[in-house]
Each structure stands twice: as structure tokens, then as C-alpha cells.
Design a protein around this motif. Structure first.
Motif, PDB file in Angstrom:
ATOM      1  N   GLU A  65       0.827  -1.203   0.000  1.00  0.00           N
ATOM      2  CA  GLU A  65       0.000   0.000   0.000  1.00  0.00           C
ATOM      3  C   GLU A  65       0.863   1.256   0.000  1.00  0.00           C
ATOM      4  O   GLU A  65       0.475   2.297  -0.543  1.00  0.00           O
ATOM      5  CB  GLU A  65      -0.936  -0.004   1.210  1.00  0.00           C
ATOM      6  CG  GLU A  65      -2.046  -1.046   1.102  1.00  0.00           C
ATOM      7  CD  GLU A  65      -2.829  -1.202   2.381  1.00  0.00           C
ATOM      8  OE1 GLU A  65      -2.462  -0.542   3.383  1.00  0.00           O
ATOM      9  OE2 GLU A  65      -3.818  -1.959   2.398  1.00  0.00           O
ATOM     10  N   SER A  69       0.935   5.155  -1.781  1.00  0.00           N
ATOM     11  CA  SER A  69       1.133   6.410  -1.044  1.00  0.00           C
ATOM     12  C   SER A  69       2.392   7.135  -1.521  1.00  0.00           C
ATOM     13  O   SER A  69       2.392   8.359  -1.683  1.00  0.00           O
ATOM     14  CB  SER A  69       1.239   6.122   0.461  1.00  0.00           C
ATOM     15  OG  SER A  69       0.077   5.504   0.934  1.00  0.00           O
ATOM     16  N   TYR A 246     -10.436  10.289  -3.288  1.00  0.00           N
ATOM     17  CA  TYR A 246      -9.418   9.342  -2.824  1.00  0.00           C
ATOM     18  C   TYR A 246      -9.866   8.598  -1.569  1.00  0.00           C
ATOM     19  O   TYR A 246      -9.402   7.480  -1.311  1.00  0.00           O
ATOM     20  CB  TYR A 246      -8.079  10.055  -2.631  1.00  0.00           C
ATOM     21  CG  TYR A 246      -7.318  10.140  -3.926  1.00  0.00           C
ATOM     22  CD1 TYR A 246      -6.536   9.085  -4.375  1.00  0.00           C
ATOM     23  CD2 TYR A 246      -7.442  11.248  -4.751  1.00  0.00           C
ATOM     24  CE1 TYR A 246      -5.881   9.132  -5.588  1.00  0.00           C
ATOM     25  CE2 TYR A 246      -6.790  11.318  -5.974  1.00  0.00           C
ATOM     26  CZ  TYR A 246      -6.006  10.256  -6.379  1.00  0.00           C
ATOM     27  OH  TYR A 246      -5.378  10.311  -7.592  1.00  0.00           O
ATOM     28  N   ALA A 247     -10.765   9.182  -0.794  1.00  0.00           N
ATOM     29  CA  ALA A 247     -11.390   8.419   0.291  1.00  0.00           C
ATOM     30  C   ALA A 247     -12.231   7.291  -0.306  1.00  0.00           C
ATOM     31  O   ALA A 247     -12.249   6.164   0.212  1.00  0.00           O
ATOM     32  CB  ALA A 247     -12.254   9.342   1.143  1.00  0.00           C
ATOM     33  N   ALA A 250      -9.841   4.557  -1.507  1.00  0.00           N
ATOM     34  CA  ALA A 250      -9.240   3.809  -0.399  1.00  0.00           C
ATOM     35  C   ALA A 250     -10.259   3.018   0.399  1.00  0.00           C
ATOM     36  O   ALA A 250      -9.947   1.936   0.915  1.00  0.00           O
ATOM     37  CB  ALA A 250      -8.500   4.779   0.532  1.00  0.00           C
ATOM     38  N   SER A 375      -7.581   9.897   1.713  1.00  0.00           N
ATOM     39  CA  SER A 375      -7.364   8.451   1.807  1.00  0.00           C
ATOM     40  C   SER A 375      -6.795   8.076   3.177  1.00  0.00           C
ATOM     41  O   SER A 375      -7.172   7.039   3.743  1.00  0.00           O
ATOM     42  CB  SER A 375      -6.421   7.986   0.692  1.00  0.00           C
ATOM     43  OG  SER A 375      -5.161   8.625   0.794  1.00  0.00           O
ATOM     44  N   SER A 379      -8.286   5.513   6.584  1.00  0.00           N
ATOM     45  CA  SER A 379      -7.504   4.492   7.285  1.00  0.00           C
ATOM     46  C   SER A 379      -7.393   4.796   8.780  1.00  0.00           C
ATOM     47  O   SER A 379      -7.520   3.902   9.616  1.00  0.00           O
ATOM     48  CB  SER A 379      -6.105   4.393   6.666  1.00  0.00           C
ATOM     49  OG  SER A 379      -6.182   4.043   5.300  1.00  0.00           O
TER      50      SER A 379
END
Length: 412
Positions: A65, A69, A246-247, A250, A375, A379
Motif C-alpha cells: 500500500e 502512497s 481518494y477516500a 481507499a 485516503s 484508514s
């Protein structure tokens, strides 16, 4: 239209590019679409191969991942370099340098023997890839103005959206036939082909319009851009939207597959529906931007994103509607990209034709920086439910709408 960006356009903006020098529109469209697509193909192509990569490189999922990033960080910060270089040396030379860096980074990824090496080469790859993205937007501003620029950006984004539709499919086929390292070999070929195609269109920034100040002073000039209320307003609308998108990227794999038990092979279909919505909305924007004006369509898109955000906050908190209650407002939210992204970028570029590269770089860095925050927030606040995803996208949608308040009244 009084709300059209063209009302504020400098008189010399588009006419400085002689008609005899302007290449055929389809050729421009093809080359600029390829340049803008590097953000998508650089990641979407290898997504299906991540588990195989983790096994071969003896890495865990978290390390893999980080390759995403790392790419986003390099892509965001790299734009701040290429923009000023494009304003000083013209568009084509920096893009050539960036494409060569992309090819080197892609080859490095394919030859990596550990996750650490992979992350490093992904950053290199990203710094090179973003040159084409940031300077293709500046090239649009060199060639077009006002509504025409926003229309061209919408068309480019529509064409570019084919990459995330086909990327995972093509990547999966390459993985099955030749292994994950061949995917990065394919990216090397794509980079070289795009580099060759770049020489089929002329330089879009004439020497007399290039900035003469030093690169250091141009970099300092970002400070003056950041205090321009109009530019910040347009950048903020797009930035909040990127945070939500991007949220979505992800958070939806977990929310759909793990929480709502959607089969993994159907997740790709659901993801493709969102991309199809983006493409449709960009087609609509390209058709309506001239009669209705970019500013009006941007307002409409931001209001739509806010409405979807409120709906997601409600369904995420209550669970109402189950999978459909989450998926439908999410898909509609990402579809507003068609009205928000092109018009927010076009609006930010409009008042700075002589600094189009720097403005495009700054706006791109802010957009992708917000995407990283979006993102990461999903998390950080993960609790085993879709609520963090819904909350982050909901706040992002409301932020899009509130950012409109930063924009001064349209000049008539």
C-alpha cells in the motif's frame, strides 16, 4: 455569460498562438490525453498484481500500500517543480525530461528486489509522470481560453477516464500471461511511445511569453499565488473534491467487499460504474460550458457534491438502504467530477496566462495533497464499518460547497 471565465480573460491569451502553428485538434487531443493519463495508468495497471508482488518481494500488504502512497506524494510534490520549469523553458523540454524519468522509474519498479526498492522507484516514476499531467493543463491554457479551455479539459478528462476503466483489466491479463514485472515493462513502452508522440505537436509557449526570472524566484512566487483569493477558492473546491474521491478509492474495497460481501470480481464492475458516471458528466460539461459558463456549472457541481455528502452522512451513520444506500450517493458524488475538476482548474488558470505552468502545478499539488489526506483519514478512523468512508466523503462534499464562498463575485 456574466459568470463565464472568459469575461476576465486577457485579450492576448489565445491569439498569441498563431493559427498556422496550431496542430490539428484531434492530434492535440490524443497527445494531451496520453500525458494526462499517466496518473491513472501508473497505478491502475498494477493494482491486480499487488498480491503477487507482495509474495515475490516477501512484503506485507501495508508495504505494498505504501507503493501507492509513495506515488501520490511524489506526484503531488513533483508538480511544484515542473510547473515553473514549464513557464521558463517552454512546455515540451520539461515534459521530455519527465517522460524519461518516468521510463527510468518504471524500469526500476520492474527490476525491484524488495518493497523498499519498489517504493523508491515508484516515487521516481511519479515525479516523472506528473510532468505530463501538470504541463498538459498548461498547454491547454496556452491554446485556449475561458469556456473553450474548460471544454477542452472536460474532453481530455473524458478520454483519460478510459485508463482507469481498462487499466485493471489489461494489468490482470498481462499478469496472467507474463507476470507482474511485465506490467512495468509495458509502462516503459507506453512512456517511450508518448515521448515520441510529443514531437508531433509544436511547442505551445512562445519564447516571448516565457518567464525570465530565476527558478528560485519563481518557486518563491507560489507564496503570492496562495494569497490570491480567487485562485485559492477554485483550488479549494477541487481539493475538497479530490479528498472525497481518494477516500472513495481507499475505502470502497473494504466497505463493498468485506462489509457488504460483494464478490471481488463484481467490485471492478461497481468501480467501473463510477468511472462511467465521470465520463458522462464530462461529456455534459463539454456541451454546456459554452452556453452556461464554467462558473455556473462549477457551482452546480459543488452543490451536487454537498447533497451527496449529506446523504452519505445519513446513510453511513444509520445504515439505511444497506449497500445501495452507500453505493448510490458515492457513485453520484464521484460523477460530479465532470463539472468540478475541469471548471475548477480552468478557473484557477484563467487569470494567470503568463504563469500557467506554476498555477497548474500548485493547483495539482493541492488537489493530490488533499487526496492523500482523504485516503489517510479513511484508514486512521477505520472502525470496521463504512461510517469513516461516508463521513470523510460527506465532509469533503460540504467542503466543496463552502469553498465557493472564497470566490469573489463573478465579473460581468
Amino acid at each position: 455569460m456574466s459568470q463565464d471565465f472568459a469575461s476576465a480573460a486577457p485579450a492576448y491569451a489565445v491569439n498569441n498562438v498563431a493559427a498556422a502553428q496550431r496542430p490539428p485538434r484531434l492530434r492535440v487531443l490524443a497527445v494531451l490525453s496520453a500525458l494526462m493519463g499517466f496518473a491513472s495508468i501508473s497505478t491502475d495497471l498494477y493494482l491486480p498484481a499487488m498480491p503477487a508482488m507482495a509474495g515475490d518481494l516477501h512484503a506485507d500488504a501495508g508495504s505494498m500500500e505504501l507503493t501507492v502512497s509513495g506515488f501520490l506524494i511524489g506526484f503531488s510534490l513533483g508538480q511544484l517543480l515542473w510547473g515553473p520549469l514549464g513557464d521558463r523553458y517552454g512546455r515540451r523540454l520539461p515534459v521530455v525530461a519527465g517522460m524519461l524519468l518516468f521510463v527510468i522509474g518504471s524500469a526500476g519498479c520492474g527490476l525491484s528486489g524488495s518493497s523498499t526498492q519498489m517504493i523508491f522507484w515508484r516515487v521516481v516514476q511519479a515525479v516523472g509522470a506528473c510532468s505530463g499531467v501538470v504541463l498538459s493543463r498548461a498547454m491547454v491554457r496556452d491554446l485556449y481560453e475561458g469556456s473553450r479551455a474548460a471544454q477542452m479539459l472536460s474532453t481530455l478528462i473524458t478520454v483519460m477516464a478510459v485508463a482507469p476503466l481498462l487499466g485493471p483489466i489489461v494489468g490482470g491479463q498481462v499478469l496472467a500471461v507474463a507476470g507482474w514485472r511485465a506490467i512495468f515493462g509495458l509502462l516503459v513502452v507506453v512512456g517511450l511511445a508518448t515521448l515520441a508522440a510529443l514531437f508531433t505537436i509544436p511547442e505551445t509557449l512562445p519564447v516571448e511569453r516565457r518567464r525570465k526570472d530565476s527558478l528560485l524566484s519563481v518557486l518563491r512566487g507560489y507564496g503570492s499565488l496562495l494569497v490570491d483569493r480567487r485562485l485559492v477558492g477554485f483550488a479549494a473546491v477541487g481539493g475538497f473534491f479530490f479528498a472525497g474521491v481518494y477516500a472513495y478509492i481507499a475505502g470502497t474495497p473494504f466497505a463493498f467487499i468485506e462489509y457488504y460481501h460483494v464478490p471481488p470480481h463484481l467490485y471492478g464492475v461497481l468501480f467501473a460504474l463510477g468511472i462511467a458516471g465521470i465520463m458522462l458528466a464530462n461529456v455534459v460539461n463539454a456541451k454546456l460550458v459554452t452556453p452556461y459558463g464554467s462558473r455556473r456549472l462549477l457551482h452546480f457541481g459543488a452543490i451536487g457534491a454537498a447533497v451527496c455528502g449529506v446523504a452519505l452522512l445519513i446513510t453511513g451513520a444509520t445504515g439505511w438502504g444497506g449497500l445501495a444506500g452507500l453505493a448510490i450517493p458515492l457513485f453520484v458524488f464521484v460523477s460530479w467530477s465532470g463539472l468540478i475538476v475541469a471548471n475548477s482548474i480552468g478557473g484557477a488558470l484563467q487569470d494567470f496566462p503568463e504563469r500557467a505552468g506554476a498555477v497548474s502545478a500548485l493547483v495539482g499539488a493541492l488537489h493530490y495533497g488533499c487526496g492523500i489526506l482523504g485516503s489517510a483519514s479513511v484508514s486512521i478512523f477505520a472502525d470496521g464499518t463504512p461510517l469513516p468512508l461516508a463521513a470523510v466523503v460527506g465532509v469533503a462534499g460540504l467542503g466543496c460547497f463552502l469553498s465557493l464562498l472564497l470566490l469573489p463575485r463573478a465579473r460581468g
